[in-house]
Write an enzyme that holds these catalytic residues in place. Structure first.
Site, PDB file in Angstrom:
ATOM      1  N   HIS A   1     106.093-100.074 -40.214  1.00 47.29           N
ATOM      2  CA  HIS A   1     104.877 -99.573 -39.557  1.00 47.29           C
ATOM      3  C   HIS A   1     103.640 -99.953 -40.370  1.00 47.29           C
ATOM      4  O   HIS A   1     103.754-100.318 -41.540  1.00 47.29           O
ATOM      5  CB  HIS A   1     104.921 -98.044 -39.409  1.00 47.29           C
ATOM      6  CG  HIS A   1     105.736 -97.582 -38.237  1.00 47.29           C
ATOM      7  ND1 HIS A   1     107.097 -97.391 -38.308  1.00 47.29           N
ATOM      8  CD2 HIS A   1     105.380 -97.287 -36.953  1.00 47.29           C
ATOM      9  CE1 HIS A   1     107.545 -96.991 -37.129  1.00 47.29           C
ATOM     10  NE2 HIS A   1     106.532 -96.915 -36.283  1.00 47.29           N
TER      11      HIS A   1
ATOM     12  N   LYS B   1     100.355 -95.073 -41.685  1.00 50.13           N
ATOM     13  CA  LYS B   1     101.319 -94.051 -41.243  1.00 50.13           C
ATOM     14  C   LYS B   1     101.645 -93.080 -42.386  1.00 50.13           C
ATOM     15  O   LYS B   1     101.884 -93.515 -43.513  1.00 50.13           O
ATOM     16  CB  LYS B   1     102.599 -94.727 -40.727  1.00 50.13           C
ATOM     17  CG  LYS B   1     103.593 -93.748 -40.131  1.00 50.13           C
ATOM     18  CD  LYS B   1     104.629 -94.429 -39.270  1.00 50.13           C
ATOM     19  CE  LYS B   1     105.669 -93.450 -38.749  1.00 50.13           C
ATOM     20  NZ  LYS B   1     105.076 -92.404 -37.879  1.00 50.13           N
TER      21      LYS B   1
HETATM   22  P1  NAD Z   1      95.521 -90.848 -36.257  1.00 54.45           P
HETATM   23  O1  NAD Z   1      95.368 -90.287 -37.632  1.00 54.45           O
HETATM   24  O2  NAD Z   1      94.841 -92.133 -35.930  1.00 54.45           O
HETATM   25  O3  NAD Z   1      95.069 -89.764 -35.152  1.00 54.45           O
HETATM   26  C1  NAD Z   1      95.268 -88.379 -35.257  1.00 54.45           C
HETATM   27  C2  NAD Z   1      93.994 -87.716 -34.747  1.00 54.45           C
HETATM   28  O4  NAD Z   1      94.184 -86.304 -34.647  1.00 54.45           O
HETATM   29  C3  NAD Z   1      92.797 -87.941 -35.680  1.00 54.45           C
HETATM   30  O5  NAD Z   1      91.721 -88.531 -34.943  1.00 54.45           O
HETATM   31  C4  NAD Z   1      92.423 -86.528 -36.123  1.00 54.45           C
HETATM   32  O6  NAD Z   1      91.010 -86.371 -36.254  1.00 54.45           O
HETATM   33  C5  NAD Z   1      92.946 -85.715 -34.933  1.00 54.45           C
HETATM   34  N1  NAD Z   1      93.078 -84.283 -35.236  1.00 54.45           N
HETATM   35  C6  NAD Z   1      93.530 -83.697 -36.374  1.00 54.45           C
HETATM   36  N2  NAD Z   1      93.434 -82.357 -36.270  1.00 54.45           N
HETATM   37  C7  NAD Z   1      92.928 -82.095 -35.040  1.00 54.45           C
HETATM   38  C8  NAD Z   1      92.590 -80.894 -34.349  1.00 54.45           C
HETATM   39  N3  NAD Z   1      92.782 -79.681 -34.912  1.00 54.45           N
HETATM   40  N4  NAD Z   1      92.094 -80.986 -33.103  1.00 54.45           N
HETATM   41  C9  NAD Z   1      91.893 -82.179 -32.530  1.00 54.45           C
HETATM   42  N5  NAD Z   1      92.170 -83.354 -33.133  1.00 54.45           N
HETATM   43  C10 NAD Z   1      92.696 -83.311 -34.382  1.00 54.45           C
HETATM   44  O7  NAD Z   1      97.107 -90.991 -36.033  1.00 54.45           O
HETATM   45  P2  NAD Z   1      97.879 -91.812 -34.898  1.00 54.45           P
HETATM   46  O8  NAD Z   1      98.295 -93.147 -35.436  1.00 54.45           O
HETATM   47  O9  NAD Z   1      97.135 -91.744 -33.612  1.00 54.45           O
HETATM   48  O10 NAD Z   1      99.227 -90.938 -34.798  1.00 54.45           O
HETATM   49  C11 NAD Z   1      99.189 -89.560 -34.494  1.00 54.45           C
HETATM   50  C12 NAD Z   1     100.630 -89.017 -34.413  1.00 54.45           C
HETATM   51  O11 NAD Z   1     101.326 -89.634 -33.331  1.00 54.45           O
HETATM   52  C13 NAD Z   1     101.470 -89.319 -35.673  1.00 54.45           C
HETATM   53  O12 NAD Z   1     102.332 -88.219 -35.906  1.00 54.45           O
HETATM   54  C14 NAD Z   1     102.282 -90.545 -35.269  1.00 54.45           C
HETATM   55  O13 NAD Z   1     103.477 -90.721 -35.981  1.00 54.45           O
HETATM   56  C15 NAD Z   1     102.545 -90.201 -33.823  1.00 54.45           C
HETATM   57  N6  NAD Z   1     102.907 -91.334 -32.955  1.00 54.45           N
HETATM   58  C16 NAD Z   1     103.875 -91.089 -32.019  1.00 54.45           C
HETATM   59  C17 NAD Z   1     104.231 -92.075 -31.111  1.00 54.45           C
HETATM   60  C18 NAD Z   1     105.226 -91.752 -30.025  1.00 54.45           C
HETATM   61  O14 NAD Z   1     105.509 -92.617 -29.172  1.00 54.45           O
HETATM   62  N7  NAD Z   1     105.740 -90.517 -29.970  1.00 54.45           N
HETATM   63  C19 NAD Z   1     103.626 -93.333 -31.163  1.00 54.45           C
HETATM   64  C20 NAD Z   1     102.630 -93.557 -32.139  1.00 54.45           C
HETATM   65  C21 NAD Z   1     102.275 -92.531 -33.013  1.00 54.45           C
END
Ligand code: NAD
Length: 268
Positions: A156, A160
């Site tokens: 990744h 991450k």
């Molecule tokens: P990222 O850090 O880019 O985004 C997370 C966002 O959440 C940030 O913008 C942050 O400001 C926001 N956030 C934090 N606390 C918050 C709150 N209280 N209220 C509102 N917003 C809040 O991360 P990302 O790459 O987008 O990944 C996020 C999650 O999704 C991770 O756990 C990742 O592993 C997961 N993910 C899952 C899949 C899937 O298919 N299930 C795919 C990709 C990523």
């Protein structure tokens, strides 16, 4: 039409999710939530995601848009997701959870909501990965007890925060379950120093973090004389986002329960 709100809308997945909802004819963008106190509160969601003005603005409280949406999509962090799950249970909303990296305790808390809210929870929302889980089940049943060593390798991007990926763990769980093994007992997540030779039943994990890799998973079944590798490579976050929107549409009329992408895709 399913009215969708997105938590973490300024994040990597959040912005992609705005795009995916916009492209879906049966879903509509009803709101986006940023972190409390974020300077992005008030920003146009379309502009934030780079798809042009949409006249729906980011807010920093879920309560302020409680009447506007049916399903919440949450790709944030474990504690944030658990708080949003409680909110959805209290207000009769459905939720799609993509957040990974939950501890056993956090997973137990999540599970405690299974009778209070309709949720789809999956560490990987892509159709391809969920089909791959099926292929792994077949391969594990055929090879796992026949002297094939099983290793899961995932790569990744450098940002991450959890490892191994939720998808890699899910793959390990599916394999372990197919073979009557327990991942807690047979998973090997670290090898360093004089760790000794491999045991027959262990399921090994290796992690790569580099550059902008969206997500790659290979499961290797290796024995003397041959090696089978089942690989999935995501080239864009859109695959996860489209899966999440599909899950949101699917769960919109479901009763309380904990569902996964196998349910959404009818792969069970
Ligand atoms: P990222 O850090 O880019 O985004 C997370 C966002 O959440 C940030 O913008 C942050 O400001 C926001 N956030 C934090 N606390 C918050 C709150 N209280 N209220 C509102 N917003 C809040 O991360 P990302 O790459 O987008 O990944 C996020 C999650 O999704 C991770 O756990 C990742 O592993 C997961 N993910 C899952 C899949 C899937 O298919 N299930 C795919 C990709 C990523």
């Amino acid at each position: 039409m399913t009215r969708v709100a997105i938590v973490g809308v300024a994040g990597r997945m959040g912005r992609t999710l705005v795009n995916a909802v916009e492209q879906d004819a049966e879903a509509t963008l009803a709101g986006g939530i940023v972190e409390p106190g974020s300077t992005l509160a008030g920003a146009d969601l379309g502009e934030l995601a780079g798809v042009g003005k949409r006249s729906v603005v980011a807010v920093d409280s879920l309560q302020s848009i409680v009447d506007d949406f049916d399903v919440l999509i949450d790709f944030t962090a474990p504690q944030v997701t658990l708080a949003n799950l409680a909110f959805c249970a209290e207000h009769g909303k459905r939720i799609v959870i993509g957040t990974t990296g939950m501890s056993d305790d956090e997973l137990a808390q999540l599970d405690s909501y299974r009778n209070k809210v309709a949720m789809v929870f999956a560490p990987n929302m892509s159709v391809g990965v969920n089909l791959t889980l099926k292929l792994l089940e077949t391969a594990a049943k055929a090879l796992g007890d026949e002297g094939y060593d099983i290793e899961v390798i995932e790569s990744h991007h450098r940002h991450k925060v959890d490892a191994p990926s939720g998808t890699a763990i899910k793959m390990g769980e599916v394999i372990a379950e197919s073979l009557g093994r327990n991942l807690k007992e047979h998973g090997v997540f670290e090898r360093v120093g004089q760790c000794g030779p491999r045991t027959d039943k262990e399921i090994g994990f290796a992690t790569v973090r580099a550059g902008d890799i969206v997500g790659e998973h290979t499961v290797m079944f290796a024995t003397e004389g041959e090696r089978i590798e089942i690989t999935h490579k995501a080239s864009s976050r859109m695959t996860f986002a489209k899966g999440a929107v599909r899950a949101a549409r699917w769960v919109a009329d479901k009763e309380s329960g904990r569902y996964d992408m196998q349910d959404v895709l009818g792969l069970e």
